[in-house]
Design an enzyme around this catalytic site. Structure first.
Site, PDB file in Angstrom:
ATOM      1  N   THR A 187      82.611  11.987  24.704  1.00  0.00           N
ATOM      2  CA  THR A 187      82.715  12.952  24.742  1.00  0.00           C
ATOM      3  C   THR A 187      83.428  14.095  24.408  1.00  0.00           C
ATOM      4  OG1 THR A 187      81.966  15.031  25.626  1.00  0.00           O
ATOM      5  CG2 THR A 187      82.118  12.790  27.118  1.00  0.00           C
ATOM      6  N   GLU A 228      84.284  16.627  26.396  1.00  0.00           N
ATOM      7  CA  GLU A 228      84.644  16.023  28.030  1.00  0.00           C
ATOM      8  C   GLU A 228      85.591  15.790  28.517  1.00  0.00           C
ATOM      9  OE1 GLU A 228      82.586  18.754  30.330  1.00  0.00           O
ATOM     10  OE2 GLU A 228      82.482  19.388  28.656  1.00  0.00           O
ATOM     11  N   TYR A 271      81.330  13.090  35.728  1.00  0.00           N
ATOM     12  CA  TYR A 271      80.235  12.789  34.291  1.00  0.00           C
ATOM     13  C   TYR A 271      82.175  12.349  33.064  1.00  0.00           C
ATOM     14  CZ  TYR A 271      78.442  13.846  29.764  1.00  0.00           C
ATOM     15  OH  TYR A 271      78.767  13.264  28.190  1.00  0.00           O
ATOM     16  N   LYS A 302      82.992   8.589  31.669  1.00  0.00           N
ATOM     17  CA  LYS A 302      82.687   8.803  30.087  1.00  0.00           C
ATOM     18  C   LYS A 302      84.576   8.027  29.311  1.00  0.00           C
ATOM     19  CE  LYS A 302      78.569   9.998  28.139  1.00  0.00           C
ATOM     20  NZ  LYS A 302      78.006   9.499  27.275  1.00  0.00           N
TER      21      LYS A 302
HETATM   22  P1  NDP Z   1      69.806  13.982  25.964  1.00  0.00           P
HETATM   23  O1  NDP Z   1      70.600  13.682  27.828  1.00  0.00           O
HETATM   24  O2  NDP Z   1      69.058  14.333  25.856  1.00  0.00           O
HETATM   25  O3  NDP Z   1      69.465  12.067  27.049  1.00  0.00           O
HETATM   26  C1  NDP Z   1      70.245  11.221  27.167  1.00  0.00           C
HETATM   27  C2  NDP Z   1      69.102   9.875  27.327  1.00  0.00           C
HETATM   28  O4  NDP Z   1      69.629   9.196  27.900  1.00  0.00           O
HETATM   29  C3  NDP Z   1      67.688  10.391  27.785  1.00  0.00           C
HETATM   30  O5  NDP Z   1      66.887   9.553  26.583  1.00  0.00           O
HETATM   31  C4  NDP Z   1      67.417   9.270  28.970  1.00  0.00           C
HETATM   32  O6  NDP Z   1      66.111   9.069  29.546  1.00  0.00           O
HETATM   33  C5  NDP Z   1      68.445   8.258  28.925  1.00  0.00           C
HETATM   34  N1  NDP Z   1      69.178   8.185  30.314  1.00  0.00           N
HETATM   35  C6  NDP Z   1      69.470   7.831  31.092  1.00  0.00           C
HETATM   36  N2  NDP Z   1      69.798   7.569  31.735  1.00  0.00           N
HETATM   37  C7  NDP Z   1      69.618   6.000  31.399  1.00  0.00           C
HETATM   38  C8  NDP Z   1      69.097   4.735  31.844  1.00  0.00           C
HETATM   39  N3  NDP Z   1      69.648   4.692  33.347  1.00  0.00           N
HETATM   40  N4  NDP Z   1      68.585   3.914  31.586  1.00  0.00           N
HETATM   41  C9  NDP Z   1      68.038   4.048  30.728  1.00  0.00           C
HETATM   42  N5  NDP Z   1      68.582   4.698  29.791  1.00  0.00           N
HETATM   43  C10 NDP Z   1      68.877   6.255  29.808  1.00  0.00           C
HETATM   44  O7  NDP Z   1      71.208  13.528  26.028  1.00  0.00           O
HETATM   45  P2  NDP Z   1      72.272  14.057  24.812  1.00  0.00           P
HETATM   46  O8  NDP Z   1      71.175  13.469  23.536  1.00  0.00           O
HETATM   47  O9  NDP Z   1      72.275  15.549  24.662  1.00  0.00           O
HETATM   48  O10 NDP Z   1      73.371  12.798  24.399  1.00  0.00           O
HETATM   49  C11 NDP Z   1      73.319  11.678  23.995  1.00  0.00           C
HETATM   50  C12 NDP Z   1      74.583  11.536  23.922  1.00  0.00           C
HETATM   51  O11 NDP Z   1      75.668  11.485  23.914  1.00  0.00           O
HETATM   52  C13 NDP Z   1      75.013  10.930  25.906  1.00  0.00           C
HETATM   53  O12 NDP Z   1      75.193   9.429  26.172  1.00  0.00           O
HETATM   54  C14 NDP Z   1      75.666  12.334  26.032  1.00  0.00           C
HETATM   55  O13 NDP Z   1      76.687  12.229  27.280  1.00  0.00           O
HETATM   56  C15 NDP Z   1      77.174  12.171  24.219  1.00  0.00           C
HETATM   57  N6  NDP Z   1      76.921  13.089  24.037  1.00  0.00           N
HETATM   58  C16 NDP Z   1      76.544  14.699  24.344  1.00  0.00           C
HETATM   59  C17 NDP Z   1      77.124  15.808  23.443  1.00  0.00           C
HETATM   60  C18 NDP Z   1      75.880  16.663  22.740  1.00  0.00           C
HETATM   61  O14 NDP Z   1      76.594  18.242  22.919  1.00  0.00           O
HETATM   62  N7  NDP Z   1      74.691  16.681  23.203  1.00  0.00           N
HETATM   63  C19 NDP Z   1      78.171  15.404  23.530  1.00  0.00           C
HETATM   64  C20 NDP Z   1      79.434  14.410  23.055  1.00  0.00           C
HETATM   65  C21 NDP Z   1      78.262  13.589  23.678  1.00  0.00           C
HETATM   66  P3  NDP Z   1      65.454   9.644  30.293  1.00  0.00           P
HETATM   67  O15 NDP Z   1      64.345  11.089  29.282  1.00  0.00           O
HETATM   68  O16 NDP Z   1      63.909   8.776  31.116  1.00  0.00           O
HETATM   69  O17 NDP Z   1      65.939  10.503  31.701  1.00  0.00           O
HETATM   70  P1  GDR Z   2      78.760  20.517  29.502  1.00  0.00           P
HETATM   71  O1  GDR Z   2      77.610  21.941  28.599  1.00  0.00           O
HETATM   72  O2  GDR Z   2      78.201  20.819  30.504  1.00  0.00           O
HETATM   73  O3  GDR Z   2      79.522  21.735  28.136  1.00  0.00           O
HETATM   74  O4  GDR Z   2      78.103  19.648  28.780  1.00  0.00           O
HETATM   75  P2  GDR Z   2      76.450  22.700  29.738  1.00  0.00           P
HETATM   76  O5  GDR Z   2      76.220  23.345  28.541  1.00  0.00           O
HETATM   77  O6  GDR Z   2      75.829  22.279  30.660  1.00  0.00           O
HETATM   78  O7  GDR Z   2      77.708  23.822  29.327  1.00  0.00           O
HETATM   79  C1  GDR Z   2      78.466  24.448  28.725  1.00  0.00           C
HETATM   80  C2  GDR Z   2      79.308  25.491  29.261  1.00  0.00           C
HETATM   81  O8  GDR Z   2      78.204  26.316  30.392  1.00  0.00           O
HETATM   82  C3  GDR Z   2      78.910  26.833  31.371  1.00  0.00           C
HETATM   83  N1  GDR Z   2      77.407  27.171  31.871  1.00  0.00           N
HETATM   84  C4  GDR Z   2      76.614  26.926  32.311  1.00  0.00           C
HETATM   85  N2  GDR Z   2      75.831  25.367  32.163  1.00  0.00           N
HETATM   86  C5  GDR Z   2      74.593  24.977  33.067  1.00  0.00           C
HETATM   87  N3  GDR Z   2      74.376  24.425  32.103  1.00  0.00           N
HETATM   88  N4  GDR Z   2      74.023  25.864  33.051  1.00  0.00           N
HETATM   89  C6  GDR Z   2      74.107  27.633  33.470  1.00  0.00           C
HETATM   90  O9  GDR Z   2      73.811  28.393  34.441  1.00  0.00           O
HETATM   91  C7  GDR Z   2      75.505  28.093  32.301  1.00  0.00           C
HETATM   92  N5  GDR Z   2      76.588  29.586  33.488  1.00  0.00           N
HETATM   93  C8  GDR Z   2      77.386  29.099  32.458  1.00  0.00           C
HETATM   94  C9  GDR Z   2      79.226  25.513  31.803  1.00  0.00           C
HETATM   95  O10 GDR Z   2      80.046  26.250  33.039  1.00  0.00           O
HETATM   96  C10 GDR Z   2      80.084  24.658  31.192  1.00  0.00           C
HETATM   97  O11 GDR Z   2      80.993  25.718  31.072  1.00  0.00           O
HETATM   98  C11 GDR Z   2      77.311  19.001  27.280  1.00  0.00           C
HETATM   99  C12 GDR Z   2      76.676  18.029  27.156  1.00  0.00           C
HETATM  100  O12 GDR Z   2      75.635  17.656  26.197  1.00  0.00           O
HETATM  101  C13 GDR Z   2      77.757  16.734  27.397  1.00  0.00           C
HETATM  102  O13 GDR Z   2      76.571  15.228  27.821  1.00  0.00           O
HETATM  103  C14 GDR Z   2      78.474  16.502  26.391  1.00  0.00           C
HETATM  104  O14 GDR Z   2      78.934  15.660  27.112  1.00  0.00           O
HETATM  105  C15 GDR Z   2      79.379  18.118  26.400  1.00  0.00           C
HETATM  106  O15 GDR Z   2      78.234  18.801  25.985  1.00  0.00           O
HETATM  107  C16 GDR Z   2      80.090  17.833  25.042  1.00  0.00           C
END
Ligand code: NDP
Ligand code: GDR
Length: 348
Positions: free
Chosen positions: A127, A129, A151, A155
Site C-alpha cells: 500500500t 500508506e 497498519y 504492511k
Molecule cells: P476490505 O477491508 O474491503 O477487505 C478486507 C478483507 O480482509 C475482508 O474480506 C475481511 O474480512 C478480510 N479479513 C480481515 N481480517 C482477516 C483475517 N484475520 N483472516 C482472513 N480474512 C480477514 O479491503 P480492500 O478490499 O479495500 O483492500 C484489499 C487489500 O488491499 C487489503 O489488504 C488492503 O490493506 C489493501 N489495500 C487497499 C487499498 C484500497 O485503497 N482499497 C490500497 C492499498 C492496499 P471481513 O469481511 O470478515 O472483515
Molecule cells: P486511508 O483511507 O487511511 O488512506 O487508507 P481513509 O479513507 O480511511 O482516509 C483517507 C484520509 O481521509 C482522512 N479523513 C477521514 N478518514 C476516515 N476514514 N473517516 C473520516 O471521517 C475522515 N475525515 C478525514 C483521513 O485522516 C485520511 O487522511 C485506505 C485503506 O484502504 C488502506 O487499507 C489502504 O492501504 C490505503 O487507503 C491506501
C-alpha cells in the site's frame, strides 16, 4: 488447456469482489476465502451477481495449519492475498491484532506456499500508506518508506517478507503498491464512501449531518475496478516484481466533499477553519458537513501521489476512470440506494 484456478483471500472485501468478477470473466475458477463471522457479509459478490460462481472456503490468516490445508487442497495457480485489517484509523487502537493479520498472517501464507509449492504465483496487497511521511513527490517503487500507523508498519513487514521469499526461496511473489482505490462497494468507514453514503442519506432526510476529521489530507484516488486489472497483469509476468498503481493525481478530502455535494444537488459553502469548519448548503442554509476532531488520527499521512510509470511501461496498465467520474459513480450509486431506503441497513 486446463482451467486456471485463483485463490483470493478476503473474498468479502471490496477488491476481492472486483477481482473475482474480473477473473471469472477471464475464464478462471475462483476460490474465495472468508473468515467465519456470526453473520454472512457477501453483499458485494451479490451486487456483482457472482456469489454462486465463486467457491467459498473458510480460512483465517491467523491459523497456519488452516492456511496450509486450504493451499494444499486448492492447489491454485495464483493466490491474491487481499485479506487484511485494512482500516488505518482502527489500527492505532488495535495495533497487535493489525500486526498479527497484516504482517504475521502474510508470513504464514508465504510459508504455506513454500511448503506446497507447485509454481504458485503470489500477489501481496502492499500500500501507498507505507510511504507515509513522504518527502518525495510523486512516489514510485524506489521511494523510501516512512510508515505512520500500525497498519502501515505491518504492511512494510509483509512487503519485505514477500520480497525475501522471492529472493531467498525463488517464489513467484509480487507486491502491488496500490494507492487508494474506491468504488460503490467501498466499506463505509473509509472517507470517500462515508461522504457519498452520508450525503445521499442527508439528501433523502435519513441523516442530519456528516462529521469528518482532517479535510486537508490529499490522496491519489482511483477506481477499484481499474486496479484489480493491474493485479492480474502483475501475475502474468515471467518473474515476481513490485509495481506502483496510481492515477498520478492528488485531491483533498475537502475537494472530494465539494464534488460529491455538487453531484448530490447541494450548493456547498465552507465556513470557519480547523475544528470549526462547517459546510453549509446555500440553498437551505443548513449545515451538512462539520469537522469532529474525534476523527483526527494520532499521526496523519498528509499527501500521497503515485507515479505508475513502471506499471505503464512493463504491464501496459493505465487507470481509465477519472476523479470526477469516480465521485459521480459513487454518489449516484448511494443516491439510488438511499432512495430505496437500503442505506439504513448496515449491510451496505
Ligand atoms: P476490505 O477491508 O474491503 O477487505 C478486507 C478483507 O480482509 C475482508 O474480506 C475481511 O474480512 C478480510 N479479513 C480481515 N481480517 C482477516 C483475517 N484475520 N483472516 C482472513 N480474512 C480477514 O479491503 P480492500 O478490499 O479495500 O483492500 C484489499 C487489500 O488491499 C487489503 O489488504 C488492503 O490493506 C489493501 N489495500 C487497499 C487499498 C484500497 O485503497 N482499497 C490500497 C492499498 C492496499 P471481513 O469481511 O470478515 O472483515
Ligand atoms: P486511508 O483511507 O487511511 O488512506 O487508507 P481513509 O479513507 O480511511 O482516509 C483517507 C484520509 O481521509 C482522512 N479523513 C477521514 N478518514 C476516515 N476514514 N473517516 C473520516 O471521517 C475522515 N475525515 C478525514 C483521513 O485522516 C485520511 O487522511 C485506505 C485503506 O484502504 C488502506 O487499507 C489502504 O492501504 C490505503 O487507503 C491506501
Amino acid at each position: 488447456m486446463a482451467q486456471r484456478k485463483a485463490l483470493i483471500t478476503g473474498i468479502t472485501g471490496q477488491d476481492a469482489a472486483y477481482l473475482a468478477k474480473y477473473l471469472l470473466d477471464h475464464g478462471y475458477h475462483v476460490v474465495g476465502t472468508f473468515r467465519r463471522t456470526a453473520s454472512s457479509n457477501m453483499w458485494r459478490l451479490e451486487e456483482l451477481g457472482i456469489l454462486d460462481r465463486v467457491e467459498m472456503l473458510p480460512m483465517d490468516l491467523l491459523e497456519l495449519t488452516n492456511i496450509v490445508r486450504v493451499v494444499q487442497r486448492v492447489q491454485p495457480s495464483e493466490i491474491y492475498n487481499l485479506a487484511a485489517q485494512s482500516f488505518v484509523g482502527v489500527s492505532f487502537e488495535q495495533s497487535v491484532y493489525t500486526s498479527q493479520v497484516n504482517a504475521i498472517g502474510v508470513c504464514y501464507l508465504l510459508e504455506a506456499i513454500r511448503t506446497v509449492d507447485s509454481g504458485i504465483r503470489f500477489y501481496q496487497a502492499s500500500t501507498s500508506e507505507m510511504f507515509g511521511k513522504v518527502r518525495a513527490m510523486p512516489q514510485n517503487e524506489n521511494t523510501p518508506f516512512y510508515p505512520r500507523s500500525p497498519y502501515a508498519v505491518a504492511k512494510v513487514y509483509a512487503h519485505y517478507m514477500t520480497i525475501n521469499y522471492r529472493e531467498a526461496h525463488g517464489l513467484h511473489a509480487t507486491c502491488g503498491i496500490l494507492f487508494n482505490h474506491e468504488s460503490p462497494l467501498r466499506g463505509r468507514e473509509f472517507v470517500t464512501r462515508k461522504i457519498t453514503a452520508s450525503l445521499a442519506k442527508i439528501r433523502h432526510g435519513q441523516q442530519d449531518v456528516l462529521e469528518l476529521g482532517n479535510l486537508d489530507a490529499y490522496r491519489d484516488w482511483g477506481f477499484a475496478g481499474d486496479y484489480v486489472r493491474g493485479m492480474h497483469l502483475m501475475l502474468q509476468q515471467p518473474h515476481g516484481d513490485d509495481y506502483v498503481l496510481a492515477t498520478g493525481e492528488m485531491h483533498s478530502v475537502r475537494e472530494f466533499c465539494e464534488k460529491a455535494a455538487q453531484c448530490a444537488g447541494f450548493d456547498l459553502q465552507w465556513e470557519g477553519e480547523g475544528a470549526q469548519t462547517r459546510g453549509r448548503d446555500r440553498r437551505t442554509g443548513k449545515t451538512v458537513i462539520r469537522v469532529n476532531p474525534a476523527y483526527y488520527r494520532p499521526a496523519e499521512v498528509d499527501r500521497l501521489c503515485g507515479d505508475a510509470s513502471k506499471a505503464k511501461r512493463v504491464l501496459g496498465w493505465r487507470p481509465e476512470m477519472t476523479f470526477d467520474q469516480l465521485v459521480e459513480h459513487m454518489m449516484r450509486a448511494d443516491l439510488e440506494r438511499a432512495a430505496r431506503g437500503v442505506l439504513q441497513a448496515l449491510r451496505f
